[in-house]
Design an enzyme around this catalytic site. Structure first.
Site, short mmCIF file in Angstrom:
data_model
loop_
_atom_site.label_atom_id
_atom_site.label_comp_id
_atom_site.label_asym_id
_atom_site.label_seq_id
_atom_site.Cartn_x
_atom_site.Cartn_y
_atom_site.Cartn_z
N TYR A 137 -0.95 -6.42 -0.60
CA TYR A 137 -0.14 -5.35 0.00
C TYR A 137 0.46 -4.53 -1.13
O TYR A 137 1.28 -5.04 -1.89
CB TYR A 137 0.95 -5.99 0.87
CG TYR A 137 1.63 -5.09 1.87
CD1 TYR A 137 1.51 -3.72 1.84
CD2 TYR A 137 2.42 -5.65 2.87
CE1 TYR A 137 2.14 -2.92 2.76
CE2 TYR A 137 3.07 -4.86 3.81
CZ TYR A 137 2.94 -3.50 3.75
OH TYR A 137 3.57 -2.70 4.67
N LYS A 165 -4.08 -3.63 1.18
CA LYS A 165 -3.52 -2.58 2.03
C LYS A 165 -2.65 -1.70 1.15
O LYS A 165 -1.72 -2.18 0.49
CB LYS A 165 -2.67 -3.20 3.14
CG LYS A 165 -1.93 -2.15 3.99
CD LYS A 165 -0.89 -2.80 4.89
CE LYS A 165 -0.11 -1.73 5.66
NZ LYS A 165 1.01 -2.32 6.46
#
Length: 295
Positions: A137, A165
């Site tokens: 992330y 992400k």
């Protein structure tokens, strides 16, 4: 979008709350069914939009377990497993695996954690021992750690580290990550049409709680390389997605989802209600999406 373990639209689903502020599991299960009917490809349970840090560990486990049970193989299941302590992340990842999740999403060490590449790699290597696919992330504005192309290449040496992400909101940086040829999942709502064109491998999208059918449509158009349609749908979504990105993201998603018929209660404290002026701005930004989602 490239071949990926988590392609298409992965919905960072809200966690519904009742009037007393408790998780409303009945509404949660009903929403999952509605989002499945709308065509989402996957779910992120206990996501940031789902108020991960404001759920107790037991609530988070229940959300993941019940969510995976309701989905029952009809879509991908990703569980947020982020925590301050590495041991807690490992335990959450093991729980997600046992609950039937297809993968976990994990922030790098945060809150004054290490920022050097070696420490971050070692952290993800510990989590990888569980044997479940990992989505890293990248949200440097919140965490203070930036996943660079070089770090992404190193992390992907771990067989379990499958994608990152990117919620940085920086399209130039995201394009550089995509240029590695590794899987990059866009997590910045206003960048969706641009990220799809740039070749992101999928989406993790909180704003899709509000207009799932429209968000599925833009994802499908990109998959079929219908770029004129991507631009047209992107123009429909832009006022709403840009407004969400201005701040107070979670409260605005909860409020706007209520307007389009995907009500999930109010965001849990410490979040407060948004003002009447902001509600009016949301309604204006939604435009024709309200009627479109009701079809």
């Amino acid at each position: 979008m490239s071949t990926s373990a988590f392609p298409g639209l992965n919905l960072a689903i809200t966690t519904p709350f009742d009037l007393s502020g408790q998780v409303d599991f009945g509404r949660f299960e009903a929403l999952i069914e509605r989002y499945l009917a709308a065509g989402v490809d996957g779910f992120v349970f206990s996501s940031g939009t789902g108020m991960h840090v404001y759920l107790t560990p037991e609530e988070s486990r229940c959300v993941i377990e019940r969510g995976a049970r309701v989905v029952s193989g009809r879509a991908k299941v990703i569980a947020q497993a982020s925590a301050l302590l590495t041991a807690d992340v490992v335990a959450r990842t093991q729980f997600a695996k046992d609950a039937g999740a297809d993968g976990v999403m994990v922030l790098p060490p945060f809150f004054e954690g290490p920022s050097d590449d070696e420490s971050i790699f070692d952290f993800y290597a510990e989590v990888a021992k569980v044997g479940l696919p990992i989505i890293g992330y990248n949200v440097p504005q919140a965490v203070g750690v930036r996943i660079t192309p070089d770090l992404l290449r190193k992390l992907c040496e771990l067989p379990e580290f499958r994608a990152v992400k990117d919620s940085s909101g920086d399209l130039i940086s995201q394009v550089r990550l995509i240029a590695t040829g590794l899987d990059v999942i866009n997590g910045a709502d206003p960048l969706v049409p641009f990220s799809l064109f740039a070749g992101c491998s999928g989406l993790i999208w909180g704003g899709a709680n509000i207009a799932p059918r429209t968000c599925v449509a833009i994802t499908k158009a990109a998959k079929e390389k219908r770029w004129d349609d991507v631009r047209a749908i992107g123009r429909q979504l832009e006022p709403l997605m840009s407004l969400l990105w201005e701040g107070d993201y979670v409260q605005h998603v909860y409020a706007a989802a209520h307007v389009t018929g995907y009500g999930c209660g109010s965001a849990r404290k410490p979040f407060g209600s948004i003002s009447s002026d902001r509600i009016a701005a949301l309604r204006q930004a939604l435009g024709g999406l309200v009627e479109q989602e009701a079809l």
